[in-house]
Design an enzyme around this catalytic site. Structure first.
Site, short mmCIF file in Angstrom:
data_model
loop_
_atom_site.label_atom_id
_atom_site.label_comp_id
_atom_site.label_asym_id
_atom_site.label_seq_id
_atom_site.Cartn_x
_atom_site.Cartn_y
_atom_site.Cartn_z
N ARG A 1 -33.11 -9.38 4.28
CA ARG A 1 -33.37 -8.49 5.41
C ARG A 1 -32.19 -7.62 5.82
O ARG A 1 -31.60 -7.79 6.89
CB ARG A 1 -33.87 -9.31 6.61
CG ARG A 1 -35.17 -10.00 6.31
CD ARG A 1 -35.67 -10.81 7.47
NE ARG A 1 -36.36 -10.01 8.47
CZ ARG A 1 -36.97 -10.55 9.52
NH1 ARG A 1 -36.97 -11.83 9.70
NH2 ARG A 1 -37.59 -9.77 10.38
N ASP B 1 -46.80 -11.27 8.99
CA ASP B 1 -46.68 -12.31 10.03
C ASP B 1 -47.94 -13.17 10.16
O ASP B 1 -47.96 -14.13 10.93
CB ASP B 1 -46.35 -11.66 11.39
CG ASP B 1 -44.89 -11.21 11.46
OD1 ASP B 1 -44.10 -11.56 10.57
OD2 ASP B 1 -44.55 -10.49 12.43
N ARG C 1 -39.58 -19.36 19.90
CA ARG C 1 -39.06 -18.00 19.84
C ARG C 1 -40.19 -16.99 20.00
O ARG C 1 -39.99 -15.91 20.55
CB ARG C 1 -38.38 -17.74 18.48
CG ARG C 1 -37.04 -18.42 18.32
CD ARG C 1 -36.39 -17.92 17.04
NE ARG C 1 -36.71 -16.53 16.86
CZ ARG C 1 -37.03 -15.95 15.71
NH1 ARG C 1 -37.01 -16.65 14.60
NH2 ARG C 1 -37.34 -14.68 15.64
N CYS D 1 -31.66 -14.58 6.45
CA CYS D 1 -32.42 -15.55 7.21
C CYS D 1 -33.39 -16.23 6.27
O CYS D 1 -33.45 -15.89 5.09
CB CYS D 1 -33.14 -14.89 8.38
SG CYS D 1 -34.53 -13.93 7.86
N LYS E 1 -44.56 -10.12 21.40
CA LYS E 1 -43.12 -10.32 21.17
C LYS E 1 -42.48 -9.08 20.54
O LYS E 1 -41.45 -8.60 20.99
CB LYS E 1 -42.90 -11.52 20.24
CG LYS E 1 -41.47 -11.64 19.75
CD LYS E 1 -41.26 -12.83 18.86
CE LYS E 1 -41.41 -12.57 17.38
NZ LYS E 1 -40.34 -11.76 16.75
N ASN E 2 -43.12 -8.56 19.49
CA ASN E 2 -42.50 -7.46 18.76
C ASN E 2 -42.57 -6.12 19.50
O ASN E 2 -41.97 -5.14 19.08
CB ASN E 2 -43.11 -7.33 17.36
CG ASN E 2 -42.66 -8.47 16.45
OD1 ASN E 2 -41.80 -9.27 16.83
ND2 ASN E 2 -43.24 -8.55 15.27
C1 UD1 Z 1 -40.39 -6.64 11.99
C2 UD1 Z 1 -40.97 -7.73 12.87
C3 UD1 Z 1 -41.33 -8.96 12.04
C4 UD1 Z 1 -42.22 -8.56 10.87
C5 UD1 Z 1 -41.62 -7.39 10.08
C6 UD1 Z 1 -42.56 -6.86 9.01
C7 UD1 Z 1 -39.92 -7.29 15.00
C8 UD1 Z 1 -38.93 -7.72 16.04
N1 UD1 Z 1 -40.03 -8.05 13.91
O1 UD1 Z 1 -39.18 -7.16 11.45
O2 UD1 Z 1 -42.02 -9.88 12.89
O3 UD1 Z 1 -42.36 -9.67 10.01
O4 UD1 Z 1 -41.31 -6.31 10.95
O5 UD1 Z 1 -43.75 -6.47 9.57
O6 UD1 Z 1 -40.61 -6.31 15.16
N2 UD1 Z 1 -35.53 -3.43 4.92
C9 UD1 Z 1 -34.52 -2.83 4.19
N3 UD1 Z 1 -33.54 -2.15 4.84
C10 UD1 Z 1 -33.53 -2.01 6.21
C11 UD1 Z 1 -34.56 -2.60 6.94
C12 UD1 Z 1 -35.55 -3.30 6.28
O7 UD1 Z 1 -34.49 -2.95 2.97
O8 UD1 Z 1 -32.61 -1.38 6.73
C13 UD1 Z 1 -36.60 -4.19 4.23
C14 UD1 Z 1 -36.62 -5.67 4.64
O9 UD1 Z 1 -35.71 -6.42 3.85
C15 UD1 Z 1 -38.06 -6.04 4.37
C16 UD1 Z 1 -38.82 -4.74 4.70
O10 UD1 Z 1 -37.85 -3.70 4.69
O11 UD1 Z 1 -38.26 -6.36 3.02
C17 UD1 Z 1 -39.51 -4.76 6.04
O12 UD1 Z 1 -38.63 -5.20 7.03
P1 UD1 Z 1 -38.67 -4.65 8.53
O13 UD1 Z 1 -39.95 -3.92 8.78
O14 UD1 Z 1 -37.40 -3.95 8.82
O15 UD1 Z 1 -38.68 -6.01 9.35
P2 UD1 Z 1 -38.12 -6.18 10.81
O16 UD1 Z 1 -38.17 -4.88 11.51
O17 UD1 Z 1 -36.83 -6.92 10.76
#
Ligand code: UD1
Length: 419
Positions: A122, A306, A398, A117, A22-23
């Protein structure tokens, strides 16, 4: 809405095939926007998140053709509109992945700001800051990220937190930028590597994907290509835990064991007998009870957030006690309360769940709150005494392809029913 009815207590046996990740597929579908001719993606899992991404690309005017054998062709040349509306983004945060490609290819993007969420706030500040560093003008107003640019310019970007989709968005944007970009403290997840391979096949110049420093030399255009999505490591890990806690013997095929080192190590620590081949993994736990383990989630290559909920279930029925610490997301123990309703001895303090294994869980009606929490409740139902009804399973659809069919194939007593 459907529910899953599970009658627990049956050791799983047999083999199943793992679907495409998925990711990986979500950023790869978004990357099609960068091309100047159609791209074809193979091994696309049948998931609601994939449908959402297809609807999003379709709503912008891309032409999508479903092929046989889980392939999709995307023609981005018919794109009319660079808007990702709230209605679609609210159902899937990964919609943010169109921001970088739209901006790099068309010079304009309007993407609804993903809200909070179930598993935490996030934010997407690092996506926005990175694109600004490449020269984009970005305003956040009325709940939308409105971004525009002439041609993006390569930049050195240090991300203060490791972000998976953030790294992917910036890597896609940098692929068409003028000059060299260096992403520091980049996510090293296998899905980032998968996306880099796709972009390289499209003609991008990228080095270092899979390390914490990715260097991208922008090119003027990217072309259509064909790409096969890698195996889903989280689906793989989920089934391995299912096999282990049901005290069965199962084999997962078409998997990628290399991407699962941290998970396999923890399973071994839990006393699980593993047999690992090039693209398959066998779990043998016949007549054995797992041992509780301690673990801490962190970005790849450490233990994935995850897989945290699934290991909470493992500890719940294991011998001994273990502490599970979540460091990636701030509120990711929603499953703990539901597991407690099935009898689990879990006590959450701050970002750690202290779990004492008990002899067996008891079936109960439970409610899924997010994708991986749903998976953990299904696992709990498989090993509980009596019947478990898992409600609100739209979360599971999902991210898991036909989970009840695959589990039934392994002998689980599980049915999807209208709720
Ligand atoms: C992706 C994965 C999700 C997984 C997560 C962590 C996809 C589609 N989803 O989610 O399944 O659980 O990685 O491995 O690939 N953060 C910030 N600022 C930002 C972006 C992130 O502070 O601009 C923080 C988030 O709040 C969180 C951490 O960074 O605490 C990691 O999040 P992130 O790696 O961005 O998660 P996703 O990419 O949304």
């Amino acid at each position: 809405m459907d529910k899953l009815l599970i009658e627990g207590g049956k050791p799983l046996e047999g083999s199943i095939r793992i679907s495409g990740a998925k990711n990986s597929v979500l950023p790869i579908l978004a990357s099609a926007l960068l091309a100047d001719s159609p791209v074809t993606i193979h091994n696309v899992p049948h998931l609601n998140d994939v449908t959402t991404m297809m609807n999003l690309l379709g709503s912008m005017g891309a032409e999508l053709t479903l092929g046989d054998k889980m392939s999709i062709e995307i023609d981005p040349t018919t794109l009319k509109d660079c808007i990702a509306p709230y209605e679609l983004v609210k159902t899937m945060r990964a919609s943010i992945l169109v921001l970088g490609p739209l901006l790099a290819r068309f010079g304009y993007a309007e993407v609804s700001l993903p809200g909070g969420c179930a598993i935490g706030s996030r934010p997407v500040n690092l996506h926005i800051e990175g694109l600004r560093a490449m020269g984009a003008e970005i305003d956040v107003e009325n709940g939308y990220i409105k971004a525009s640019c002439k041609r993006l310019k390569g930049a050195r970007i240090l991300m203060e937190t490791v972000t998976v989709t953030g790294t992917e968005n910036l890597m896609m944007a940098a692929a068409l930028a003028e000059g060299v970009s260096v992403l520091e403290n980049a996510a090293r997840e296998p899905e980032v590597v998968d996306l880099a391979k796709m972009l390289i096949k499209m003609g991008a110049h990228i080095e270092g994907a899979g390390t914490d420093t990715i260097t991208i030399e922008g090119v003027e255009k990217l072309k259509g290509t064909q790409f096969r999505v890698s195996a889903d490591r989280i689906e793989t890990g989920t089934f391995l835990v299912a096999g282990a806690i049901s005290r069965g013997k199962i084999t997962v095929k078409d998997a990628d064991p290399e991407s699962l080192e941290a998970v396999l190590n923890k399973l071994e620590q839990a006393g699980v007998d593993l047999n690992v081949g090039k693209d398959w993994i066998e779990v043998d736990m016949r007549n054995k009870r797992p041992k509780a383990i301690d673990l801490k989630t962190a970005p790849y290559p450490a233990f994935p957030t995850d897989m945290q909920a699934q290991f909470c279930v493992l500890n719940s029925v294991a011998e001994g006690a273990g502490a599970i610490t979540e460091t990636v997301f701030e509120n990711r123990f929603m499953h703990a309360q539901e597991l407690q309703r099935m009898g689990a001895d879990i006590h959450v303090e701050g970002n750690t769940a202290f779990i004492k294994g008990i002899d067996h869980l008891n079936g109960a009606p439970v409610m899924a709150t997010d994708l991986r929490a749903s998976a953990s409740l299904i696992l709990a139902g498989l090993v509980a005494v009596g019947e478990t009804n898992v409600h609100r399973i739209y979360h599971i659809d999902r991210g898991y392809e036909r989970i009840e069919e695959k589990l039934a194939q392994l002998g689980a007593r599980i049915q999807r029913l209208p709720d």
